[in-house]
Design a protein around this motif. Structure first.
Motif, short mmCIF file in Angstrom:
data_model
loop_
_atom_site.label_atom_id
_atom_site.label_comp_id
_atom_site.label_asym_id
_atom_site.label_seq_id
_atom_site.Cartn_x
_atom_site.Cartn_y
_atom_site.Cartn_z
N ARG A 20 0.81 -1.22 0.00
CA ARG A 20 0.00 0.00 0.00
C ARG A 20 0.85 1.27 0.00
O ARG A 20 0.55 2.25 0.70
CB ARG A 20 -0.93 0.02 1.22
N THR A 21 1.92 1.28 -0.78
CA THR A 21 2.78 2.46 -0.88
C THR A 21 2.39 3.26 -2.12
O THR A 21 2.72 2.90 -3.25
CB THR A 21 4.26 2.04 -0.96
N THR A 22 1.67 4.37 -1.90
CA THR A 22 1.15 5.17 -3.01
C THR A 22 2.26 5.72 -3.87
O THR A 22 2.15 5.77 -5.10
CB THR A 22 0.29 6.32 -2.46
N LEU A 23 3.36 6.14 -3.25
CA LEU A 23 4.45 6.75 -3.98
C LEU A 23 5.02 5.82 -5.05
O LEU A 23 5.53 6.29 -6.08
CB LEU A 23 5.56 7.17 -3.01
N LEU A 24 4.93 4.52 -4.85
CA LEU A 24 5.48 3.57 -5.82
C LEU A 24 4.81 3.75 -7.19
O LEU A 24 5.45 3.57 -8.22
CB LEU A 24 5.28 2.14 -5.31
N ALA B 162 11.45 0.83 -7.02
CA ALA B 162 11.57 0.98 -5.57
C ALA B 162 13.02 1.29 -5.17
O ALA B 162 13.26 2.10 -4.26
CB ALA B 162 11.09 -0.29 -4.86
N GLY B 163 13.99 0.67 -5.86
CA GLY B 163 15.39 0.93 -5.57
C GLY B 163 15.77 2.37 -5.88
O GLY B 163 16.49 3.02 -5.11
N LEU B 164 15.29 2.88 -7.03
CA LEU B 164 15.57 4.27 -7.38
C LEU B 164 14.91 5.22 -6.38
O LEU B 164 15.51 6.24 -6.00
CB LEU B 164 15.07 4.55 -8.80
N MET B 165 13.70 4.90 -5.96
CA MET B 165 13.03 5.70 -4.94
C MET B 165 13.84 5.72 -3.64
O MET B 165 13.97 6.77 -2.99
CB MET B 165 11.63 5.14 -4.67
N TYR B 166 14.37 4.57 -3.27
CA TYR B 166 15.18 4.49 -2.04
C TYR B 166 16.38 5.43 -2.13
O TYR B 166 16.68 6.17 -1.19
CB TYR B 166 15.64 3.06 -1.81
N GLY C 61 20.00 -1.55 2.16
CA GLY C 61 20.14 -0.12 1.99
C GLY C 61 20.64 0.28 0.62
O GLY C 61 20.21 -0.24 -0.41
N GLN C 62 21.60 1.20 0.58
CA GLN C 62 22.05 1.77 -0.68
C GLN C 62 22.70 0.74 -1.59
O GLN C 62 22.51 0.77 -2.81
CB GLN C 62 23.03 2.92 -0.41
N ARG C 63 23.49 -0.17 -1.02
CA ARG C 63 24.13 -1.17 -1.87
C ARG C 63 23.11 -2.05 -2.56
O ARG C 63 23.23 -2.37 -3.75
CB ARG C 63 25.10 -2.01 -1.04
N SER C 64 22.09 -2.45 -1.82
CA SER C 64 21.02 -3.26 -2.40
C SER C 64 20.26 -2.48 -3.47
O SER C 64 19.91 -3.02 -4.53
CB SER C 64 20.07 -3.73 -1.30
N ALA C 65 19.99 -1.20 -3.20
CA ALA C 65 19.24 -0.37 -4.15
C ALA C 65 20.02 -0.18 -5.44
O ALA C 65 19.46 -0.26 -6.55
CB ALA C 65 18.93 0.99 -3.52
#
Length: 420
Positions: free
Chosen positions: A104-108, A162-166, A386-390
Motif C-alpha cells: 500500500r505504498t502510493t508513492l510507488l 523501488a530501488g531508485l526511490m530508495y 540499503g544503498q548497496r542493495s538499491a
C-alpha cells in the motif's frame, strides 16, 4: 477480424491515456499533500485511491488489447518487439498491482506508472501490423516461455522503481562531502538516462509525424569462397536526419532539416552491417535530444532532478522501500528462472535439438539470472541492504533492458527476429 484488431488498437490507446492520467493523479497525491488544506495523509489516501482505480482501469484496457489481439491474430501477441514490449508494460502493471496490494505504498505508483508508459510508448515505435508466426515461433512454448520470462522481468522493473526511490530518499543532495557528491552524480546520471530514453521516443514520433526521409546507396566489398572480391549494393533508409551516413555510401535522397542537406559525418568502416549506421544515428539523436531535454528541465527546476524529487520522498520509510525492492526481486527471480532458463531450454531442445547454443540472447539471459542470483546471495548471506542493495536493483534492470532491447536490435543471433 480487422474490426477486432482495430478495437484492440483502440484499447491500447485507451490504456496509454489511462496510465497517463493515473500517473498525474499519483503526482497530485504525493506532491499535493504539501499544499492541501486538509490532513496531508487524508489527501494522500484519497488521491492515491483515485490514482490506483484509474491505473487499474488502464490495466483492464491493456488486458482487453492483449486478448482481442490474441483472438484477431490467432496467436499470442508476444512474437515481435511491438507485441512483446506491450506485454512487458502490461506485466509491469500486474507486478505493481501485486506489490501495491501487499505494501500500500502510493508513492510507488509515481515511479512504476512512468516506467510502464515509457515501455509501451517505445513499443509503439515498432511496426504494429499483425505478422504471421515464423516456424520457430509456432509452438505452445511461445506462450509459456515468453510470458513467464516477461512477468519475472516485470517484478525486476518494480524492484528497480523501488530501488531508485530508495536512493532518492536517502541521498543527501545538500551534502558536499566527496562520498555524497559521488552518490549524487550517479543518481543524477540514472535520471539522465531515463530522460534520454524519453527523448528518443519523442524524437522518433516527431520525425515520423513530419514524414522525414533520407536514402543512401551503400557499396560493400566482400571476399567470396574463391577468394575473389565481390561488390554489393544496399539501400539504407533513414527516418531521422542523418548526422552520420553509412560507410562508403552516396546520398540518393535527403530531406532538408534546419538547413542541413548533407550528412555531417560518415560511419567508421569497422561498424559492419547494413543497419549499423542507422542505429548509430539513432543513438546520437537520442543523446542530443535527451541532453537538451535534461538541460531544459534543469533550467526550469534550477537544480538537479534528484534534488527536485528528493522532497517528494519525505514521510516515506526507507526501510519499507528497501523491503519492497527485495520482495519484488525475490518474487520475480523464480518466475524468471522458469521462463527465461528452464522453459527456454526445453523449447530450444524441441526447436533446435539442443538445450544450449551460446546464442547472444541465451548468454545474456544467463548473465541476467547470474546477476540476480548474486543480488539475492549478497542480500541474504552478506547482509547487503540499503544503498548497496538499491544500486544493485537499479543496475540489474539495466542488464534486463539490454537483454531485451540491445541483444534483439544490436547483436545478430537466432532471436533477432524479435526485432522485426
Amino acid at each position: 477480424m480487422n474490426n477486432l484488431l482495430a478495437f484492440s488498437g483502440d484499447a491500447f490507446v485507451a490504456a496509454f491515456f489511462l496510465y497517463c492520467f493515473g500517473f498525474i493523479f499519483y503526482v497530485i497525491a504525493v506532491a499535493g499533500r504539501r499544499w492541501s488544506n486538509r490532513d496531508p495523509q487524508q489527501h494522500l489516501k484519497r488521491w492515491g485511491r483515485i490514482a490506483f482505480v484509474v491505473s487499474t482501469l488502464g490495466l483492464a484496457a491493456h488486458l482487453t488489447f492483449f486478448f482481442t489481439r490474441w483472438i484477431g491474430a490467432s496467436h499470442i501477441p508476444t512474437s515481435n518487439m511491438y507485441e512483446f514490449m506491450s506485454f512487458l508494460g502490461m506485466a509491469i502493471m500486474i507486478a505493481f498491482t501485486v506489490i501495491f496490494a501487499i505494501y500500500r505504498t502510493t508513492l510507488l505508483g509515481m515511479f512504476a506508472l512512468p516506467l510502464t508508459i515509457i515501455i509501451i510508448t517505445y513499443a509503439a515505435v515498432f511496426p504494429q501490423e499483425v505478422q504471421p508466426l515464423i516456424p520457430a515461433l509456432d509452438s505452445i512454448w511461445l506462450y509459456i516461455h515468453v510470458t513467464t520470462a516477461a512477468l519475472g522481468e516485470a517484478f525486476f522493473a518494480v524492484g528497480f522503481a523501488a530501488g531508485l526511490m530508495y536512493l532518492l530518499r536517502v541521498i543527501d543532495f545538500k551534502d558536499r562531502s566527496k562520498g555524497a557528491r559521488r552518490q549524487q552524480r550517479w543518481a543524477e546520471f540514472s535520471l539522465y538516462v531515463i530522460v534520454v530514453v524519453v527523448a528518443f521516443i519523442v524524437t522518433v514520433f516527431a520525425f515520423r509525424g513530419a514524414d522525414y526521409q533520407a536514402e543512401f546507396l551503400q557499396e560493400t566489398l566482400s571476399i567470396d569462397n574463391r577468394g575473389q572480391e565481390v561488390t554489393s549494393s544496399d539501400t539504407v533508409e533513414y527516418n531521422m536526419p542523418p548526422i552520420v551516413k553509412p560507410y562508403n555510401s552516396d546520398v540518393v535522397q535527403m530531406d532538408s532539416f534546419l538547413g542541413m542537406t548533407q550528412p555531417l559525418l560518415e560511419t567508421p568502416s569497422w561498424m559492419e552491417g547494413v543497419d549499423a549506421a542507422r542505429k548509430l544515428n539513432t543513438v546520437l539523436w537520442s543523446i542530443i535530444t535527451g541532453s537538451l531535454l535534461y538541460g531544459l528541465l534543469r533550467l526550469v527546476l534550477r537544480r538537479p532532478l534528484g534534488a527536485a524529487l528528493h522532497p517528494l520522498m519525505e514521510g516515506i520509510d526507507p526501510d519499507d522501500l528497501d523491503e519492497i525492492t527485495y520482495r519484488s526481486i525475490a518474487i520475480g527471480f523464480p518466475i524468471f528462472t522458469l521462463g527465461a532458463l528452464i522453459f527456454a531450454m526445453i523449447w530450444a531442445e524441441i526447436a533446435w535439438s539442443r538445450f544450449w547454443g551460446w546464442d547472444p540472447k541465451e548468454v545474456w539471459a544467463l548473465i541476467t539470472w547470474l546477476y540476480y542470483s548474486a543480488y539475492l546471495h549478497l542480500r541474504l548471506s552478506r547482509g547487503w541492504q540499503g544503498q548497496r542493495s538499491a544500486w544493485l536493483a537499479v543496475i540489474g534492470f539495466v542488464v534486463v533492458m539490454f537483454t531485451l532491447i540491445g541483444v534483439n536490435l544490436v547483436i545478430a543471433g537466432l532471436h533477432s527476429y524479435a526485432g522485426v
